[in-house]
Design a protein around this motif. Structure first.
Motif, PDB file in Angstrom:
ATOM      1  N   MET A   1       0.951  17.846  36.543  1.00 41.52           N
ATOM      2  CA  MET A   1       2.057  17.872  35.571  1.00 41.52           C
ATOM      3  C   MET A   1       2.914  19.125  35.804  1.00 41.52           C
ATOM      4  SD  MET A   1       1.719  17.493  31.464  1.00 41.52           S
ATOM      5  CE  MET A   1       2.012  15.925  30.751  1.00 41.52           C
ATOM      6  N   ASP A   2       4.205  18.953  36.023  1.00 41.01           N
ATOM      7  CA  ASP A   2       5.029  20.146  36.199  1.00 41.01           C
ATOM      8  C   ASP A   2       5.536  20.633  34.831  1.00 41.01           C
ATOM      9  OD1 ASP A   2       7.145  18.575  35.411  1.00 41.01           O
ATOM     10  OD2 ASP A   2       7.893  18.241  37.442  1.00 41.01           O
ATOM     11  N   GLN A   3       6.335  21.708  34.902  1.00 35.23           N
ATOM     12  CA  GLN A   3       6.769  22.349  33.656  1.00 35.23           C
ATOM     13  C   GLN A   3       7.528  21.384  32.746  1.00 35.23           C
ATOM     14  OE1 GLN A   3       5.726  25.273  32.695  1.00 35.23           O
ATOM     15  NE2 GLN A   3       6.770  24.957  30.753  1.00 35.23           N
ATOM     16  N   SER A   4       8.389  20.526  33.363  1.00 33.51           N
ATOM     17  CA  SER A   4       9.195  19.636  32.515  1.00 33.51           C
ATOM     18  C   SER A   4       8.304  18.592  31.821  1.00 33.51           C
ATOM     19  CB  SER A   4      10.291  18.970  33.332  1.00 33.51           C
ATOM     20  OG  SER A   4       9.714  18.138  34.298  1.00 33.51           O
ATOM     21  N   GLU A   5       7.229  18.150  32.523  1.00 32.18           N
ATOM     22  CA  GLU A   5       6.313  17.204  31.873  1.00 32.18           C
ATOM     23  C   GLU A   5       5.537  17.876  30.740  1.00 32.18           C
ATOM     24  OE1 GLU A   5       4.628  14.117  35.009  1.00 32.18           O
ATOM     25  OE2 GLU A   5       4.765  16.150  35.818  1.00 32.18           O
ATOM     26  N   LEU A   6       5.159  19.146  30.976  1.00 37.27           N
ATOM     27  CA  LEU A   6       4.474  19.894  29.911  1.00 37.27           C
ATOM     28  C   LEU A   6       5.375  20.016  28.689  1.00 37.27           C
ATOM     29  CD1 LEU A   6       2.641  22.902  31.606  1.00 37.27           C
ATOM     30  CD2 LEU A   6       1.627  21.073  30.250  1.00 37.27           C
ATOM     31  N   THR A   7       6.661  20.257  28.961  1.00 37.59           N
ATOM     32  CA  THR A   7       7.624  20.379  27.867  1.00 37.59           C
ATOM     33  C   THR A   7       7.724  19.068  27.100  1.00 37.59           C
ATOM     34  OG1 THR A   7       8.819  21.955  29.215  1.00 37.59           O
ATOM     35  CG2 THR A   7      10.020  21.047  27.361  1.00 37.59           C
ATOM     36  N   VAL A   8       7.691  17.943  27.834  1.00 33.45           N
ATOM     37  CA  VAL A   8       7.743  16.630  27.177  1.00 33.45           C
ATOM     38  C   VAL A   8       6.563  16.493  26.228  1.00 33.45           C
ATOM     39  CG1 VAL A   8       7.497  14.138  27.560  1.00 33.45           C
ATOM     40  CG2 VAL A   8       9.051  15.475  29.000  1.00 33.45           C
ATOM     41  N   CYS A   9       5.357  16.865  26.677  1.00 35.61           N
ATOM     42  CA  CYS A   9       4.162  16.755  25.844  1.00 35.61           C
ATOM     43  C   CYS A   9       4.277  17.685  24.625  1.00 35.61           C
ATOM     44  CB  CYS A   9       2.927  17.102  26.677  1.00 35.61           C
ATOM     45  SG  CYS A   9       1.433  17.093  25.710  1.00 35.61           S
ATOM     46  N   PHE A  10       4.768  18.910  24.863  1.00 34.70           N
ATOM     47  CA  PHE A  10       4.938  19.873  23.765  1.00 34.70           C
ATOM     48  C   PHE A  10       5.859  19.294  22.689  1.00 34.70           C
ATOM     49  CE2 PHE A  10       7.332  23.276  21.766  1.00 34.70           C
ATOM     50  CZ  PHE A  10       6.335  24.137  21.350  1.00 34.70           C
ATOM     51  N   TYR A  11       7.008  18.748  23.135  1.00 33.99           N
ATOM     52  CA  TYR A  11       7.952  18.209  22.144  1.00 33.99           C
ATOM     53  C   TYR A  11       7.470  16.882  21.555  1.00 33.99           C
ATOM     54  CZ  TYR A  11      11.397  21.841  23.079  1.00 33.99           C
ATOM     55  OH  TYR A  11      12.033  23.047  23.170  1.00 33.99           O
ATOM     56  N   ASP A  12       6.522  16.233  22.241  1.00 37.29           N
ATOM     57  CA  ASP A  12       5.900  15.041  21.675  1.00 37.29           C
ATOM     58  C   ASP A  12       5.072  15.442  20.444  1.00 37.29           C
ATOM     59  OD1 ASP A  12       5.723  12.370  21.832  1.00 37.29           O
ATOM     60  OD2 ASP A  12       4.476  12.296  23.641  1.00 37.29           O
ATOM     61  N   VAL A  13       4.392  16.591  20.538  1.00 37.11           N
ATOM     62  CA  VAL A  13       3.638  17.089  19.380  1.00 37.11           C
ATOM     63  C   VAL A  13       4.612  17.626  18.332  1.00 37.11           C
ATOM     64  CG1 VAL A  13       1.885  18.703  18.547  1.00 37.11           C
ATOM     65  CG2 VAL A  13       1.661  17.698  20.845  1.00 37.11           C
ATOM     66  N   PHE A  14       5.464  18.563  18.760  1.00 37.14           N
ATOM     67  CA  PHE A  14       6.398  19.188  17.810  1.00 37.14           C
ATOM     68  C   PHE A  14       7.665  18.328  17.717  1.00 37.14           C
ATOM     69  CE2 PHE A  14       3.636  22.652  19.153  1.00 37.14           C
ATOM     70  CZ  PHE A  14       3.244  23.146  17.915  1.00 37.14           C
ATOM     71  N   ASP A  15       7.466  17.122  17.227  1.00 40.86           N
ATOM     72  CA  ASP A  15       8.546  16.139  17.166  1.00 40.86           C
ATOM     73  C   ASP A  15       9.528  16.458  16.030  1.00 40.86           C
ATOM     74  OD1 ASP A  15       9.334  13.348  18.171  1.00 40.86           O
ATOM     75  OD2 ASP A  15       9.303  13.088  15.991  1.00 40.86           O
ATOM     76  N   ALA A  16      10.775  16.072  16.234  1.00 40.21           N
ATOM     77  CA  ALA A  16      11.814  16.355  15.225  1.00 40.21           C
ATOM     78  C   ALA A  16      11.522  15.706  13.878  1.00 40.21           C
ATOM     79  CB  ALA A  16      13.169  15.897  15.752  1.00 40.21           C
ATOM     80  N   SER A  17      10.690  14.658  13.872  1.00 40.53           N
ATOM     81  CA  SER A  17      10.406  13.959  12.608  1.00 40.53           C
ATOM     82  C   SER A  17       9.416  14.722  11.712  1.00 40.53           C
ATOM     83  CB  SER A  17       9.837  12.572  12.901  1.00 40.53           C
ATOM     84  OG  SER A  17       8.582  12.710  13.565  1.00 40.53           O
ATOM     85  N   LEU A  18       8.768  15.776  12.243  1.00 41.67           N
ATOM     86  CA  LEU A  18       7.844  16.556  11.410  1.00 41.67           C
ATOM     87  C   LEU A  18       8.610  17.154  10.227  1.00 41.67           C
ATOM     88  CD1 LEU A  18       5.873  18.440  14.200  1.00 41.67           C
ATOM     89  CD2 LEU A  18       4.868  16.869  12.530  1.00 41.67           C
ATOM     90  N   PRO A  19       7.906  17.426   9.103  1.00 40.26           N
ATOM     91  CA  PRO A  19       8.625  18.015   7.963  1.00 40.26           C
ATOM     92  C   PRO A  19       9.302  19.333   8.341  1.00 40.26           C
ATOM     93  CG  PRO A  19       6.361  17.437   7.339  1.00 40.26           C
ATOM     94  CD  PRO A  19       6.484  17.170   8.815  1.00 40.26           C
ATOM     95  N   ARG A  20       8.602  20.148   9.130  1.00 37.10           N
ATOM     96  CA  ARG A  20       9.185  21.388   9.617  1.00 37.10           C
ATOM     97  C   ARG A  20       8.462  21.777  10.902  1.00 37.10           C
ATOM     98  NH1 ARG A  20       9.859  25.356   5.699  1.00 37.10           N
ATOM     99  NH2 ARG A  20      10.004  26.800   7.443  1.00 37.10           N
ATOM    100  N   LEU A  21       8.941  22.847  11.553  1.00 42.67           N
ATOM    101  CA  LEU A  21       8.430  23.157  12.900  1.00 42.67           C
ATOM    102  C   LEU A  21       7.740  24.506  12.983  1.00 42.67           C
ATOM    103  CD1 LEU A  21      11.523  21.579  14.420  1.00 42.67           C
ATOM    104  CD2 LEU A  21       9.197  20.775  14.829  1.00 42.67           C
ATOM    105  N   GLY A  22       7.513  25.137  11.844  1.00 47.85           N
ATOM    106  CA  GLY A  22       6.761  26.377  11.799  1.00 47.85           C
ATOM    107  C   GLY A  22       6.236  26.543  10.388  1.00 47.85           C
TER     108      GLY A  22
END
Ligand SMILES: C[S@@+](CC[C@H](N)C(=O)[O-])C[C@H]1O[C@@H](n2cnc3c(N)ncnc32)[C@H](O)[C@@H]1O
Length: 261
Positions: free
Chosen positions: A1-22
């Motif tokens: 997995m390269d950096q861009s794929e890792l980023t995809v997985c990261f944003y899959d967890v921290f998805d925009a639909s979450l109530p908040r991101l921190g």
């Protein structure tokens, strides 16, 4: 997995639909607003029709932006470097009837803070650390009008001598973490007067942030099961949550409220 794929997985967890991101919650944002209002009423309620010019740096999907729009007169520039978060913020702003007060800006905060614009109030929940707490405060001060206000939350040790597992974890993921006395000294050294500070309650981590993340982790575990780097990303986020559940009395987020000198 390269950096861009890792980023995809990261944003899959921290998805925009979450109530908040921190870590954070509406009541803590409102408490920070109230403390600033009590300390500097003339600054928080400027005369004239325009109200405050506010910057929300690292706004994410806008949990706190919506609160600022609801509780303050003025306009907000909400900056983030992830487009999907800003799209969700705009959707929420429309749904909450505050879209006329919010302008989103897709930019890196390091670039944004070099602009010539000036703000009356800068807000940043769980995001200044991307520039470094001191570097971020110093950069933001240049964006403030003389005597302008700032509110920033930052990861902070509550007690000395944390257990080895906790200390070693943060030595790996966030070595610059210090206690509130050291952060308050940084605030002063960066050219601000401290107006107040308070720790976020545990519920601002667990209910508003980590519980929804845990729900996502459960479903994503299967999706990334056959993907070593993806499942490592999922596991590292699960570890972060576990560490908080075990050691939340040793560290947390502190909201620092300040005025440019
Ligand atoms: C921990 S989240 C906090 C988001 C929001 N303030 C909240 O409390 O829900 C940090 C945010 O900073 C944004 N971010 C990270 N690095 C950034 C950068 N260099 N420039 C602009 N935004 C950045 C992320 O996309 C994310 O939305």
């Amino acid at each position: 997995m390269d950096q861009s794929e890792l980023t995809v997985c990261f944003y899959d967890v921290f998805d925009a639909s979450l109530p908040r991101l921190g870590p954070g919650d509406d009541l803590s944002t409102q408490k920070a607003i109230s403390l600033l209002r009590a300390a500097k009423p003339e600054r928080m309620n400027p005369p004239g029709p325009l109200g405050l010019k506010i910057l929300d740096l690292g706004c994410g999907n806008g949990a706190q932006t919506i609160q600022l729009a609801k509780h303050l007169d003025g306009t907000i520039v909400a900056v983030d470097n992830h487009e999907q978060y800003l799209t969700e913020l705009r959707r929420r702003a429309v749904a909450q009837g505050v879209s006329d007060k919010i302008h989103t800006c897709l930019d890196d905060m390091r670039d944004f803070t070099k602009r010539e614009e000036r703000f009356d109030l800068i807000w940043s929940e769980g995001a200044v650390y991307f520039m470094g707490f001191a570097e971020g405060l110093a950069a933001c001060r240049k964006l403030l009008v003389p005597g302008g206000l700032m509110a920033a939350s930052e990861l902070t040790w509550f007690r000395p001598d944390p257990p080895a597992e906790c200390r070693e974890y943060f030595a790996g993921v966030y070595p610059p973490m210090v206690d509130s006395a050291a952060n308050l000294a940084t605030v002063e050294n960066c050219g601000y007067e401290v107006l107040g500070y308070f720790a976020l309650p545990e519920s601002a981590w667990l209910e508003s942030f980590y519980r929804p993340i845990e729900n996502r982790l459960r479903s994503l575990q299967e999706k990334y099961a056959a993907d070593r780097a993806g499942s490592e990303t999922v596991e590292s986020i699960r570890k972060e949550v576990d560490i908080y559940r075990k050691y939340s009395s040793w560290y947390g987020y502190v909201f620092y409220l300040m005025q440019s000198r």
